[in-house]
Design a protein around this motif. Sequence first.
Motif, short mmCIF file in Angstrom:
data_model
loop_
_atom_site.label_atom_id
_atom_site.label_comp_id
_atom_site.label_asym_id
_atom_site.label_seq_id
_atom_site.Cartn_x
_atom_site.Cartn_y
_atom_site.Cartn_z
N UNK A 16 -35.28 29.54 35.54
CA UNK A 16 -36.61 29.35 36.12
C UNK A 16 -36.80 27.89 36.52
N UNK A 17 -36.39 26.97 35.66
CA UNK A 17 -36.51 25.55 35.98
C UNK A 17 -35.64 25.19 37.18
N UNK A 18 -34.49 25.82 37.29
CA UNK A 18 -33.61 25.60 38.45
C UNK A 18 -34.32 26.01 39.74
N UNK A 35 -44.15 16.24 34.14
CA UNK A 35 -44.17 17.04 32.91
C UNK A 35 -44.33 18.51 33.25
N UNK A 36 -43.93 19.34 32.32
CA UNK A 36 -44.16 20.77 32.45
C UNK A 36 -44.35 21.36 31.07
N UNK A 37 -45.06 22.47 31.03
CA UNK A 37 -45.28 23.17 29.77
C UNK A 37 -45.19 24.67 30.02
N UNK A 38 -44.95 25.40 28.95
CA UNK A 38 -44.83 26.85 29.01
C UNK A 38 -45.91 27.46 28.13
N UNK A 39 -46.61 28.45 28.66
CA UNK A 39 -47.63 29.18 27.90
C UNK A 39 -47.31 30.66 27.92
N UNK A 46 -55.42 42.15 29.52
CA UNK A 46 -54.53 42.42 28.40
C UNK A 46 -53.06 42.46 28.79
N UNK A 47 -52.74 42.19 30.05
CA UNK A 47 -51.35 42.17 30.52
C UNK A 47 -50.67 40.90 30.02
N UNK A 48 -49.45 41.02 29.47
CA UNK A 48 -48.72 39.82 29.04
C UNK A 48 -48.58 38.82 30.18
N UNK A 49 -48.72 37.55 29.85
CA UNK A 49 -48.71 36.50 30.85
C UNK A 49 -47.78 35.38 30.39
N UNK A 50 -46.88 34.97 31.29
CA UNK A 50 -45.99 33.85 31.03
C UNK A 50 -46.21 32.84 32.14
N UNK A 51 -46.59 31.62 31.76
CA UNK A 51 -47.00 30.64 32.76
C UNK A 51 -46.34 29.29 32.50
N UNK A 52 -45.89 28.66 33.58
CA UNK A 52 -45.38 27.30 33.53
C UNK A 52 -46.39 26.42 34.26
N UNK A 53 -46.79 25.33 33.61
CA UNK A 53 -47.67 24.34 34.22
C UNK A 53 -46.85 23.11 34.55
N UNK A 95 -50.43 15.83 41.39
CA UNK A 95 -50.71 17.26 41.52
C UNK A 95 -50.52 18.00 40.20
N UNK A 96 -51.12 19.19 40.15
CA UNK A 96 -50.87 20.14 39.07
C UNK A 96 -50.71 21.52 39.69
#
Length: 102
Positions: A16-18, A35-39, A46-53, A95-96
Amino acid sequence: NFFKSRDKETHSAPAVLEEIIKAKSEISGSISITSFSYEKGVDNSGTPLKKINILGNAETREGFLIFLKNLKNNEKFLRVLSPPSNILKSMDIDYSVSIIIK
């Protein structure tokens, strides 16, 4: 392997980072990621959520918009969110961006 989509396809963190770095590398101007973070959580339904900021700096608005377009065109990402404040300045843009992983 901590990214899994609803169809059980697994995306590793390096893969994903690539994809993010690839979107950045196709731009002639300077785009940096500071910087980046993973949530991991659930959305309002209620749907599972995977997010990179991602936080960073873009030399120009044009370069940032190309970077954003590259991210949005990536089939591994469900959604790419960018606040309007990212494009208010024409140069030296802090930016974000949030990326929802499939």
